[in-house]
Motif scaffolding. Structure first.
Motif, mmCIF file in Angstrom:
data_model
loop_
_atom_site.group_PDB
_atom_site.id
_atom_site.type_symbol
_atom_site.label_atom_id
_atom_site.label_comp_id
_atom_site.label_asym_id
_atom_site.label_seq_id
_atom_site.Cartn_x
_atom_site.Cartn_y
_atom_site.Cartn_z
ATOM 1 N N GLU A 1 12.139 39.949 66.776
ATOM 2 C CA GLU A 1 12.092 38.675 67.491
ATOM 3 C C GLU A 1 10.760 37.954 67.327
ATOM 4 O O GLU A 1 10.681 36.740 67.539
ATOM 5 N N ASN A 2 9.709 38.688 66.945
ATOM 6 C CA ASN A 2 8.411 38.048 66.723
ATOM 7 C C ASN A 2 8.086 37.879 65.237
ATOM 8 O O ASN A 2 6.947 37.591 64.869
ATOM 9 N N THR A 3 9.090 38.077 64.361
ATOM 10 C CA THR A 3 8.878 37.851 62.925
ATOM 11 C C THR A 3 8.617 36.370 62.679
ATOM 12 O O THR A 3 9.377 35.510 63.136
ATOM 13 N N VAL A 4 7.538 36.083 61.966
ATOM 14 C CA VAL A 4 7.172 34.696 61.657
ATOM 15 C C VAL A 4 7.640 34.372 60.239
ATOM 16 O O VAL A 4 7.391 35.151 59.312
ATOM 17 N N PRO A 5 8.325 33.261 60.047
ATOM 18 C CA PRO A 5 8.862 32.953 58.716
ATOM 19 C C PRO A 5 7.775 32.605 57.698
ATOM 20 O O PRO A 5 6.871 31.803 57.986
ATOM 21 N N ALA A 6 7.848 33.239 56.533
ATOM 22 C CA ALA A 6 6.986 32.860 55.417
ATOM 23 C C ALA A 6 7.632 31.687 54.685
ATOM 24 O O ALA A 6 8.850 31.472 54.764
ATOM 25 N N ASN A 7 6.825 30.915 53.967
ATOM 26 C CA ASN A 7 7.356 29.734 53.271
ATOM 27 C C ASN A 7 8.503 30.095 52.339
ATOM 28 O O ASN A 7 9.485 29.358 52.230
ATOM 29 N N GLU A 8 8.384 31.251 51.663
ATOM 30 C CA GLU A 8 9.421 31.620 50.686
ATOM 31 C C GLU A 8 10.729 32.046 51.352
ATOM 32 O O GLU A 8 11.758 32.165 50.689
ATOM 33 N N ASN A 9 10.702 32.269 52.674
ATOM 34 C CA ASN A 9 11.917 32.672 53.386
ATOM 35 C C ASN A 9 12.665 31.495 54.022
ATOM 36 O O ASN A 9 13.762 31.660 54.546
ATOM 37 N N LYS A 10 12.042 30.303 53.978
ATOM 38 C CA LYS A 10 12.701 29.135 54.570
ATOM 39 C C LYS A 10 13.895 28.721 53.708
ATOM 40 O O LYS A 10 13.843 28.782 52.478
ATOM 41 N N ILE A 11 14.959 28.291 54.346
ATOM 42 C CA ILE A 11 16.177 27.947 53.607
ATOM 43 C C ILE A 11 16.842 26.699 54.174
ATOM 44 O O ILE A 11 16.578 26.291 55.305
ATOM 45 N N ASN A 12 17.698 26.098 53.366
ATOM 46 C CA ASN A 12 18.615 25.065 53.851
ATOM 47 C C ASN A 12 20.026 25.294 53.300
ATOM 48 O O ASN A 12 20.893 24.446 53.425
ATOM 49 N N LYS A 13 20.219 26.480 52.666
ATOM 50 C CA LYS A 13 21.522 26.800 52.098
ATOM 51 C C LYS A 13 21.766 28.299 52.179
ATOM 52 O O LYS A 13 20.850 29.113 51.992
ATOM 53 N N LEU A 14 23.017 28.677 52.453
ATOM 54 C CA LEU A 14 23.451 30.071 52.449
ATOM 55 C C LEU A 14 24.529 30.242 51.391
ATOM 56 O O LEU A 14 25.457 29.439 51.312
ATOM 57 N N ARG A 15 24.395 31.282 50.586
ATOM 58 C CA ARG A 15 25.375 31.543 49.517
ATOM 59 C C ARG A 15 25.925 32.956 49.657
ATOM 60 O O ARG A 15 25.216 33.878 50.053
ATOM 61 N N ALA A 16 27.189 33.115 49.286
ATOM 62 C CA ALA A 16 27.818 34.439 49.292
ATOM 63 C C ALA A 16 29.009 34.419 48.348
ATOM 64 O O ALA A 16 29.496 33.345 47.966
ATOM 65 N N PHE A 17 29.448 35.614 47.951
ATOM 66 C CA PHE A 17 30.701 35.715 47.201
ATOM 67 C C PHE A 17 31.479 36.901 47.735
ATOM 68 O O PHE A 17 30.899 37.871 48.241
ATOM 69 N N ALA A 18 32.793 36.812 47.650
ATOM 70 C CA ALA A 18 33.643 37.879 48.192
ATOM 71 C C ALA A 18 34.985 37.851 47.498
ATOM 72 O O ALA A 18 35.444 36.809 47.016
ATOM 73 N N SER A 19 35.633 39.015 47.452
ATOM 74 C CA SER A 19 36.975 39.103 46.884
ATOM 75 C C SER A 19 38.003 38.796 47.962
ATOM 76 O O SER A 19 37.680 38.659 49.147
ATOM 77 N N LEU A 20 39.241 38.714 47.583
ATOM 78 C CA LEU A 20 40.319 38.435 48.527
ATOM 79 C C LEU A 20 40.421 39.557 49.562
ATOM 80 O O LEU A 20 40.403 40.743 49.219
ATOM 81 N N GLY A 21 40.483 39.192 50.837
ATOM 82 C CA GLY A 21 40.602 40.173 51.904
ATOM 83 C C GLY A 21 39.311 40.854 52.300
ATOM 84 O O GLY A 21 39.311 41.723 53.173
ATOM 85 N N GLU A 22 38.189 40.460 51.704
ATOM 86 C CA GLU A 22 36.921 41.153 51.951
ATOM 87 C C GLU A 22 36.143 40.521 53.107
ATOM 88 O O GLU A 22 36.250 39.328 53.379
ATOM 89 N N TYR A 23 35.344 41.352 53.784
ATOM 90 C CA TYR A 23 34.373 40.877 54.761
ATOM 91 C C TYR A 23 33.037 40.676 54.059
ATOM 92 O O TYR A 23 32.636 41.477 53.209
ATOM 93 N N GLU A 24 32.320 39.622 54.416
ATOM 94 C CA GLU A 24 31.014 39.368 53.809
ATOM 95 C C GLU A 24 30.100 38.713 54.848
ATOM 96 O O GLU A 24 30.512 37.803 55.568
ATOM 97 N N PRO A 25 28.828 39.183 54.954
ATOM 98 C CA PRO A 25 27.912 38.601 55.951
ATOM 99 C C PRO A 25 27.082 37.446 55.394
ATOM 100 O O PRO A 25 26.747 37.404 54.209
ATOM 101 N N LEU A 26 26.773 36.505 56.265
ATOM 102 C CA LEU A 26 25.780 35.461 56.027
ATOM 103 C C LEU A 26 24.852 35.471 57.236
ATOM 104 O O LEU A 26 25.325 35.417 58.375
ATOM 105 N N THR A 27 23.554 35.566 57.027
ATOM 106 C CA THR A 27 22.637 35.616 58.166
ATOM 107 C C THR A 27 21.490 34.636 57.983
ATOM 108 O O THR A 27 21.069 34.344 56.861
ATOM 109 N N PHE A 28 21.013 34.140 59.102
ATOM 110 C CA PHE A 28 19.806 33.311 59.093
ATOM 111 C C PHE A 28 19.143 33.421 60.462
ATOM 112 O O PHE A 28 19.746 33.891 61.432
ATOM 113 N N CYS A 29 17.893 33.004 60.547
ATOM 114 C CA CYS A 29 17.143 33.057 61.798
ATOM 115 C C CYS A 29 16.682 31.657 62.195
ATOM 116 O O CYS A 29 16.369 30.822 61.339
ATOM 117 N N ILE A 30 16.629 31.449 63.496
ATOM 118 C CA ILE A 30 16.085 30.211 64.051
ATOM 119 C C ILE A 30 14.767 30.565 64.727
ATOM 120 O O ILE A 30 14.750 31.279 65.738
#
Length: 324
Positions: free
Chosen positions: A21-50
């Protein structure tokens, strides 16, 4: 810029990496897009922090419609809203130094929360799980994650989402996949939901957690304990069949020994064993027979593994257990 006006910084790391909870974001960790790929029927995570640049109250996250690229607005070409599960990571206090009585907060639970607060200088990790429908149309899907504070869109641009759905299903593994823990609950509905959850997440045989349970914890394998164990074990095995795991269970693993040959020793924070006796040996043999008879009635093979204590082969008392 948008970070200043919204009062937040959006960042992420690999989903296998712990974020505090006290992790401070580094510049290289900042994002404005999330990407993922998955097969049919698969579970896949997408995570980000505010990360909060000021106190944020009543923060909410929602998925805007995710559609195939250049597709018309129709359900056939969209990943429906109920295929996205949005949760927030909750910290739990964990012992860091017992002697010094020091603790630390570790990311532990994924909580379903419609709104949450973030203190200035801290962050909240948002965990989105996608369940790709079995009949989804393959291709690249695009959409957005909207972030609101107090019901208002403060992060105007949102977070872009890109999901590539592959045109095939993953094959069922040839080997057995499972985990230690057993099924929870004592009623059929709860057990079935637990088994379905196991199967949905890749378990091919199911983890039953059956055994001989001395409910009274009095080192006496009484008729009440036998009746309870037989009843629960049969229910677990019959419910497991309804879950229709892809692989037939070849080895039935069982728990046998707790409160018969060993007990939880609070001084050493592990199991301790009672000295051998005719009573203990007879109860152990009786427990084995009860388990085997119950399994045969449910149509399981004559191959059994009964662990006489917790985590066989995985702790300092391994030699004690083997010797016993």
């Amino acid at each position: 810029g948008e970070e200043k006006t919204s009062g937040m910084v959006i960042f992420t790391k690999n989903y296998m990496e712990k974020i505090y909870e006290n992790t401070v974001p580094a510049n290289e960790n900042k994002i404005n897009k999330l990407r993922a790929f998955a097969s049919l029927g698969e579970y896949e995570p997408l995570t980000f922090c505010i990360y909060a640049l000021k106190n944020l109250k009543d923060v909410s996250v929602e998925i805007k419609e995710v559609k195939l690229k250049d597709a018309e607005a129709k359900n056939a070409d969209a990943l429906l809203q109920d295929h996205f599960d949005i949760r927030v990571v909750r910290m739990v206090r964990i012992m860091a130094d017992k002697a010094a009585k020091k603790y630390r907060n570790e990311p532990f639970f994924l909580e379903k929360r419609s709104k949450f607060d973030i203190e200035e200088g801290k962050n909240k990790q948002v965990w989105i799980t996608i369940k790709v429908p079995d009949d989804a149309k393959p291709g690249d899907y695009f959409g957005k994650v909207a972030i609101k504070v107090g019901g208002k869109d403060v992060y105007a641009s949102g977070i872009d989402i890109q999901i590539k759905v592959l045109p095939f299903k993953l094959a069922v593994p040839a080997t057995e996949l499972g985990f230690f823990g057993g099924v929870v609950g004592n009623d059929e509905e709860t057990m079935l939901n637990c088994f379905i959850d196991q199967k949905e997440h890749g378990v091919t045989e199911g983890d039953y957690g059956i055994g001989i349970d001395i409910k009274t914890r009095d080192q006496i394998l009484g008729e009440d304990d036998i009746e309870y164990s037989i009843k629960r074990n049969k229910l677990v095995m019959s419910v497991a069949k309804k879950a229709k795991f892809p692989n037939k269970k070849k080895i039935l693993d069982c728990g046998l020994g707790f409160q018969i040959i060993c007990y939880w020793d609070h001084k050493k924070n592990w199991m301790s064993f009672w000295p051998h006796s005719d009573k203990i040996n007879n109860d152990l043999i009786k427990g084995c027979k009860i388990l085997m008879d119950s399994a045969k009635e449910e149509g399981y093979l004559d191959v059994y593994f009964a662990g006489i204590a917790d985590e066989p082969g995985g702790h300092p008392d391994t030699f004690v257990e083997i010797s016993y």
